[in-house]
Design a protein around this motif. Sequence first.
Motif, PDB file in Angstrom:
ATOM      1  N   HIS A 228      12.440   2.587 -10.949  1.00 24.93           N
ATOM      2  CA  HIS A 228      11.099   2.759 -10.380  1.00 24.93           C
ATOM      3  C   HIS A 228      11.174   2.579  -8.877  1.00 24.93           C
ATOM      4  N   ASP A 230       8.769   0.747  -5.815  1.00 20.96           N
ATOM      5  CA  ASP A 230       7.649  -0.199  -5.728  1.00 20.96           C
ATOM      6  C   ASP A 230       6.433   0.526  -5.152  1.00 20.96           C
ATOM      7  N   HIS A 284      15.012   1.806  -7.947  1.00 21.91           N
ATOM      8  CA  HIS A 284      15.880   0.696  -8.313  1.00 21.91           C
ATOM      9  C   HIS A 284      15.612   0.315  -9.759  1.00 21.91           C
ATOM     10  N   PHE A 313       5.158  -8.654  -3.563  1.00 21.66           N
ATOM     11  CA  PHE A 313       4.881  -7.280  -3.166  1.00 21.66           C
ATOM     12  C   PHE A 313       3.834  -7.277  -2.057  1.00 21.66           C
TER      13      PHE A 313
HETATM   14 FE   LIG Z   1      10.815  -3.114  -7.968  1.00 19.26          FE
END
Ligand SMILES: [Fe+2]
Length: 360
Positions: A228, A230, A284, A313
């Motif tokens: 995926h 982020d 990643h 995040f």
């Molecule tokens: Fe991630």
Amino acid sequence: MGSQSEHHNGRLDESSEVPVDMPVIDFEKLVANNTREQELEFQILDGSLRTYGFFYLTNHTIPQDVVDEAFQWAKRFFNLPVETKEKVAHPSSGAIEDHRGWAQEGLGYVTQLVFDADEVQRLRTSIPERKETLEMGNPRPNENSPPNRNLPEEDLPGFVAFTESWWDHCTRLQHSLLGILGRVLQLRDEELLSKLQTKDVCHVSMNFYPSTPIGPLKSRQAQRLNAHTDFGGLTLLLQDMVGGLEVHDGKLFKPVIPKRGTVVCNVGDMLERQTNGRWKSALHQVVAPTVTTMQKGFEQTDSVVDRYSIVYFGIPDPDAIIETLPGCEEPGKWTPSMVGDWEKSMTSAEWLQKRLEQEY
Ligand SMILES: [Fe+2]
Ligand SMILES: O=C(O)CCC(=O)C(=O)O
């Protein structure tokens, strides 16, 4: 060049055992104002974000004993009895306001830009993810951030207080780095990235990958964490020493070997979009650790050991429109994931919602 296939022109099922060759950036050099040393470090940082979208950060502002303590808390939380963890169960809803609490194995499921519910369902059953997560937002009352699902204090005394101090450490480092990134990008307003993130709606995930047979992970019948990118701005990732994190370099997935004392920093979709594809929001994933990533003390046997990671995040304010930053007009090498058939301009909250929808 410059097509989304830049992300996908390698075989996605292929991993190399050779670790990714990304630099360890020295935070102290980044803040050594107006020195030659700082200028060189800025260049190395820029190069790494253009090529990999990732870098290691050392000599940063989160003390190692605080990092070690964070991992102890993660272990304590995930080792609680299921009935206790269920008190803070994550709803099975993909709404941003519900993205809080303990997601047992099988609840959250990560995909990469798959927006078709049937396809996500097919993937869920064919390649399960072997992970549990604890999802948290701003631990203090905040009108823009839904409250955390906190256990009663007696179930894990001290944990809520720790989430506050962890939040503060990560938020401080995040904003220092946003200012630095603004200087690296030579933005007209160097603090712009920081100013787009004043509502404190960032997100913390604690990830637990329980010990599991190695066979299905190796044959890709199961994953620890699917490939995926982020969703947000800048991600700060702490991993333990087990290994298994890999980043796609355009051709292959390569191990991001654990380096004690470092934070792995990476660009998310929104920062990729804001830099107009100069910096890469890289794919990643987490797989079985390879022999090279297995650190001393971990034997390669028929099962992989428990692994923990803790992620902060960075997320721009919900109503911030995510568009090219003034100063980043020149298109970069990467076509941002946020450029698609959807609306021309999207807010941070809209993109987050779009990507979260299929996850729960
Ligand atoms: Fe991630
Ligand atoms: O566990 C890891 O090392 C990666 C976690 C990650 O990529 C995420 O939570 O988005």
